[in-house]
Design a protein around this motif. Sequence first.
Motif, PDB file in Angstrom:
ATOM      1  N   ILE A  82       3.475  -0.812 -12.059  1.00 32.76           N
ATOM      2  CA  ILE A  82       2.035  -0.994 -11.662  1.00 32.76           C
ATOM      3  C   ILE A  82       1.019   0.203 -12.173  1.00 32.76           C
ATOM      4  CG2 ILE A  82       0.545  -1.061  -9.593  1.00 32.76           C
ATOM      5  CD1 ILE A  82       2.744  -2.943  -8.446  1.00 32.76           C
ATOM      6  N   LYS A  83       1.531   1.249 -12.019  1.00 29.46           N
ATOM      7  CA  LYS A  83       0.867   2.453 -12.206  1.00 29.46           C
ATOM      8  C   LYS A  83       0.558   2.809 -13.660  1.00 29.46           C
ATOM      9  CE  LYS A  83      -0.826   6.708 -11.198  1.00 29.46           C
ATOM     10  NZ  LYS A  83      -2.281   7.149 -10.370  1.00 29.46           N
ATOM     11  N   SER A  84       1.807   2.542 -14.169  1.00 29.81           N
ATOM     12  CA  SER A  84       1.696   2.434 -15.928  1.00 29.81           C
ATOM     13  C   SER A  84       0.987   1.674 -16.462  1.00 29.81           C
ATOM     14  CB  SER A  84       3.120   2.513 -16.512  1.00 29.81           C
ATOM     15  OG  SER A  84       3.986   3.676 -16.156  1.00 29.81           O
ATOM     16  N   GLY A  85       0.906   0.433 -15.789  1.00 31.61           N
ATOM     17  CA  GLY A  85      -0.002  -0.819 -16.374  1.00 31.61           C
ATOM     18  C   GLY A  85      -1.502  -0.658 -15.885  1.00 31.61           C
ATOM     19  N   GLY A  86      -1.903   0.402 -15.305  1.00 28.74           N
ATOM     20  CA  GLY A  86      -3.392   0.386 -15.249  1.00 28.74           C
ATOM     21  C   GLY A  86      -3.770  -0.447 -13.675  1.00 28.74           C
ATOM     22  N   MET A  87      -2.883  -0.682 -13.041  1.00 28.11           N
ATOM     23  CA  MET A  87      -3.249  -1.528 -11.776  1.00 28.11           C
ATOM     24  C   MET A  87      -3.483  -0.447 -10.727  1.00 28.11           C
ATOM     25  SD  MET A  87      -0.702  -4.770 -12.781  1.00 28.11           S
ATOM     26  CE  MET A  87       0.403  -3.872 -13.774  1.00 28.11           C
ATOM     27  N   GLY A 101      -0.789   7.962  -6.275  1.00 34.52           N
ATOM     28  CA  GLY A 101      -2.146   7.789  -6.558  1.00 34.52           C
ATOM     29  C   GLY A 101      -2.538   6.245  -6.858  1.00 34.52           C
ATOM     30  N   LEU A 102      -2.214   5.338  -6.038  1.00 30.56           N
ATOM     31  CA  LEU A 102      -2.735   3.989  -5.936  1.00 30.56           C
ATOM     32  C   LEU A 102      -4.010   3.875  -5.030  1.00 30.56           C
ATOM     33  CD1 LEU A 102       0.749   2.060  -6.450  1.00 30.56           C
ATOM     34  CD2 LEU A 102      -1.030   2.772  -8.236  1.00 30.56           C
ATOM     35  N   LEU A 103      -4.693   2.954  -5.502  1.00 29.90           N
ATOM     36  CA  LEU A 103      -5.878   2.800  -4.303  1.00 29.90           C
ATOM     37  C   LEU A 103      -5.811   1.239  -3.837  1.00 29.90           C
ATOM     38  CD1 LEU A 103      -8.940   4.105  -6.075  1.00 29.90           C
ATOM     39  CD2 LEU A 103      -7.748   4.846  -4.428  1.00 29.90           C
ATOM     40  N   ILE A 104      -5.532   0.994  -2.412  1.00 32.44           N
ATOM     41  CA  ILE A 104      -5.139  -0.222  -1.889  1.00 32.44           C
ATOM     42  C   ILE A 104      -6.254  -0.801  -0.974  1.00 32.44           C
ATOM     43  CG2 ILE A 104      -3.334  -1.342  -0.336  1.00 32.44           C
ATOM     44  CD1 ILE A 104      -2.259  -0.136  -2.921  1.00 32.44           C
ATOM     45  N   ILE A 105      -6.524  -2.006  -1.078  1.00 32.25           N
ATOM     46  CA  ILE A 105      -7.340  -2.678  -0.110  1.00 32.25           C
ATOM     47  C   ILE A 105      -6.208  -3.713   0.583  1.00 32.25           C
ATOM     48  CG2 ILE A 105      -8.951  -4.573   0.051  1.00 32.25           C
ATOM     49  CD1 ILE A 105     -10.008  -3.840  -2.840  1.00 32.25           C
ATOM     50  N   GLU A 106      -6.247  -3.410   1.868  1.00 27.50           N
ATOM     51  CA  GLU A 106      -5.291  -4.115   2.908  1.00 27.50           C
ATOM     52  C   GLU A 106      -5.935  -5.201   3.217  1.00 27.50           C
ATOM     53  OE1 GLU A 106      -1.909  -1.676   4.691  1.00 27.50           O
ATOM     54  OE2 GLU A 106      -3.789  -1.075   5.765  1.00 27.50           O
ATOM     55  N   THR A 164      -0.471 -13.012 -10.715  1.00 27.80           N
ATOM     56  CA  THR A 164       0.006 -11.936  -9.733  1.00 27.80           C
ATOM     57  C   THR A 164       0.636 -11.053 -10.801  1.00 27.80           C
ATOM     58  OG1 THR A 164       1.907 -13.299  -9.537  1.00 27.80           O
ATOM     59  CG2 THR A 164       0.372 -13.457  -7.845  1.00 27.80           C
ATOM     60  N   PHE A 165       1.094  -9.979  -9.972  1.00 31.61           N
ATOM     61  CA  PHE A 165       2.271  -9.011 -10.818  1.00 31.61           C
ATOM     62  C   PHE A 165       3.512  -9.666 -11.071  1.00 31.61           C
ATOM     63  CE2 PHE A 165       5.790  -5.919 -10.235  1.00 31.61           C
ATOM     64  CZ  PHE A 165       5.563  -5.103 -11.410  1.00 31.61           C
ATOM     65  N   ASN A 166       4.131 -10.299  -9.936  1.00 33.95           N
ATOM     66  CA  ASN A 166       5.234 -10.909 -10.304  1.00 33.95           C
ATOM     67  C   ASN A 166       5.218 -12.262  -9.691  1.00 33.95           C
ATOM     68  OD1 ASN A 166       4.982  -9.313  -7.426  1.00 33.95           O
ATOM     69  ND2 ASN A 166       6.681 -10.826  -6.811  1.00 33.95           N
ATOM     70  N   ASP A 167       6.284 -13.183 -10.252  1.00 35.75           N
ATOM     71  CA  ASP A 167       6.440 -14.441  -9.917  1.00 35.75           C
ATOM     72  C   ASP A 167       7.003 -14.647  -8.340  1.00 35.75           C
ATOM     73  OD1 ASP A 167       5.765 -15.278 -12.248  1.00 35.75           O
ATOM     74  OD2 ASP A 167       7.978 -15.893 -12.824  1.00 35.75           O
ATOM     75  N   TYR A 168       6.774 -15.752  -7.681  1.00 40.17           N
ATOM     76  CA  TYR A 168       7.261 -15.672  -6.467  1.00 40.17           C
ATOM     77  C   TYR A 168       7.483 -17.024  -6.215  1.00 40.17           C
ATOM     78  CZ  TYR A 168       2.259 -17.329  -5.690  1.00 40.17           C
ATOM     79  OH  TYR A 168       1.206 -17.940  -5.942  1.00 40.17           O
ATOM     80  N   PHE A 169       8.632 -16.920  -5.078  1.00 35.48           N
ATOM     81  CA  PHE A 169       9.309 -18.230  -4.478  1.00 35.48           C
ATOM     82  C   PHE A 169       8.149 -19.050  -3.572  1.00 35.48           C
ATOM     83  CE2 PHE A 169      13.887 -18.086  -5.011  1.00 35.48           C
ATOM     84  CZ  PHE A 169      14.111 -19.011  -5.794  1.00 35.48           C
ATOM     85  N   SER A 170       8.083 -20.301  -3.729  1.00 29.37           N
ATOM     86  CA  SER A 170       7.127 -21.182  -2.656  1.00 29.37           C
ATOM     87  C   SER A 170       7.532 -22.682  -2.651  1.00 29.37           C
ATOM     88  CB  SER A 170       5.635 -21.051  -3.632  1.00 29.37           C
ATOM     89  OG  SER A 170       4.788 -21.853  -2.910  1.00 29.37           O
ATOM     90  N   ARG A 171       6.896 -23.085  -1.349  1.00 35.04           N
ATOM     91  CA  ARG A 171       7.021 -24.752  -1.331  1.00 35.04           C
ATOM     92  C   ARG A 171       5.709 -25.256  -1.471  1.00 35.04           C
ATOM     93  NH1 ARG A 171       8.596 -22.318   3.498  1.00 35.04           N
ATOM     94  NH2 ARG A 171      10.842 -22.879   3.179  1.00 35.04           N
ATOM     95  N   PHE A 172       4.689 -24.598  -1.885  1.00 37.48           N
ATOM     96  CA  PHE A 172       3.417 -24.924  -1.862  1.00 37.48           C
ATOM     97  C   PHE A 172       3.318 -25.980  -3.083  1.00 37.48           C
ATOM     98  CE2 PHE A 172      -1.370 -24.854  -2.538  1.00 37.48           C
ATOM     99  CZ  PHE A 172      -1.851 -24.914  -1.094  1.00 37.48           C
ATOM    100  N   PRO A 173       2.695 -27.132  -2.763  1.00 34.08           N
ATOM    101  CA  PRO A 173       2.513 -28.232  -3.888  1.00 34.08           C
ATOM    102  C   PRO A 173       2.021 -27.427  -5.352  1.00 34.08           C
ATOM    103  CG  PRO A 173       1.433 -29.000  -2.018  1.00 34.08           C
ATOM    104  CD  PRO A 173       1.795 -27.759  -1.576  1.00 34.08           C
ATOM    105  N   GLY A 174       2.747 -27.729  -6.662  1.00 32.33           N
ATOM    106  CA  GLY A 174       2.412 -27.661  -7.431  1.00 32.33           C
ATOM    107  C   GLY A 174       3.569 -26.237  -8.077  1.00 32.33           C
TER     108      GLY A 174
END
Length: 662
Positions: free
Chosen positions: A342-347, A369-374, A541-551
């Motif tokens: 994430i840091k090396s990718g400019g995120m 040194g990452l800036l976060i919106i929680e 997103t940064f990474n794929d994620y498991f889901s049961r949401f339609p689609g």
Amino acid sequence: MKGTLFCLLFGIPCLLFGQRRVDNSLNSEWTFAADPVKVGEKENWQAPSFPSDRIDKVTVPHCFSTDPRYFFYTGTAWYFKQFEAAAPGNDHVFLKFDAVFYKSKIWLNGTLVGTHEGGYTPFEFDITALLKTRNTLAVEVNNSWDTTTIPGAKTNVPYSSAAQRQVYPWINYGGITRPVHLITRPAAYISNSKIVAIPDLAKGNAEIRIKAFIRNNGTTAVTPAVNAGIYRNGAKSSIRFKPQKVKVEPGSVVPVELTGTLPAAEVTLWSPDAPALYTAAIMSGSDTIETTFGIRKVEVRGTQLLLNGEPIKMGGCNRPLDYPGYGSMDPEEVLEKDLPLIKSGGMELSRINHYPVTETLLDWADRHGLLIIEEAGNWQMTPKQMSDTMMRRKFRSQMREMMERDWNHPCVIAYSVGNEFQSQTEEGKAWVRDMSSFVKSLDDSRLITFASMMVGRDMIKKPEDEASQYVDFVSANIYGNHLKLLQHIHALYPSKPIYVSEFGIRTDAVKSEEDRVAYLKKAMQDFRQCSDYLIGASVWTFNDYFSRFPGTNANGYRPWGLVAPDRTPRGMYTAWQEEFAPATIELVSKDAGQATIRITARKDFPSYTLKGYRLKCNGAYIPVKTLHPGESMQLNIALAGGAADIALIKPGGFTIIQKTLK
């Protein structure tokens, strides 16, 4: 982030300043049983006599949703732990859970200690009166959801299908998913601290305001003296606070404030490329804690986001807590894969998640040194839910627990009060107005926003039509038509910065990864036309994620990621890294044996001052002078065999640009 000034090494307390506070881990081996028909309480599983040694063994932290024996189980489950404890004397012993998803009930030696709702925030109980030499801990966990949980299902709404409104897009990873602690403290102790460190950018000094919360769990009133010291790299600063004495009655909590000025010679500002950290040692009677913090100033001025007086515009990411075999547990081995990428990718300016992340992630962000919106809760809550008194109470509870845990992290610069709800409705506008006020009542040192899916729509004609009127900067989830929508939002709020809290495209929405890269480059062209008011853009997103949401794909994943589930970078990540680098490198000329290159700090987007960067060329490092946005420098570099491998390195050793010059 919040610790103590004495440690525990192999069970041996190491005392500093003569204080005694012990944090023993209750991780490692527990036993576990699923309870799909909810007979546990009726059959008295919580009793010490329950034969928990005959059931399955697990290692806590534990996610039963990813345990192959209970894969994706939803419902009630039980955890059991046997442990020994010495008599605490005049001290008190606390049982702390960093997180349990989602609802939990805790018994010690057969007696109900307490309950908790909310899957990502810490909670604790004073168990002194129940503690024995040998103890049995039973924890009932339920990861089910409905229309009254956060996260949860939606109430019936016309704009959502029956399938969509019953689920949310990430998995309800159940279990004791974060560490468990047995903490010994004095009867009167520091339950929390809040540090606000604001620099005077003109004078160079900094005002340090410490609020210590003194809780008395004893039976008699106490009047402790409260004081603090500030340290940097182990050296004590010259700042001196006036000790405060305060009377604390049994069962009460009293805040005590200490204020002082750190001289300019001892101030080092925190920033993404120079994340300087300080430690506050706070003393109250026989108790001492230490808290890490940073000195930085975050503010909005017109359409600019300023950090320490300088405008910043950065890329970012949304990172669902999801890793094969771990689910949402997010251990250090996963963070050490993800966060350098994430840091090396400019995120570096991220609306990181829809729910509170681990404190270990925030500690890393502080150090590197990452800036976060929680953000806490309210993923697409309906107008009916947002106006419901109980739902508002639950949201406030989760938000408060997150904020009180995280408000000393310098990486946290803003709070979001929700994502993709009907912000054009009266209920949506009231939510943002009221929750913004609530957040400011707890912590007015940070900015407020929420991720809107409505603000860019044509139906929003004036600022009063939508809830973004109440925030410090507008956040918008935008999937396509980036330029048109950003221009529309800017016309609505011409004096507010805009942050793209989500944009991106799935791997299965295009024919090839090259098409995703083309999408990214077109989006960046649009973003750079809006650089006067665009302060950031966070990929979904940064990474794929498991889901049961339609689609969701048949393999269970939603494939939005810059990286695959195992964190293998896709072509989109490589293109992102180049597009979101704050600098460009151009070949100016090339002669036999050497070349001239130009390094330019971007002026459009992303954009911020480059300090302490280095150029790596054929294994050798060349310092790069400080470059403000739009400034350039030229370097002559040697070629080896007519070529040179070059890389631009951020402070901390993060490579952001890699090229071969031929």
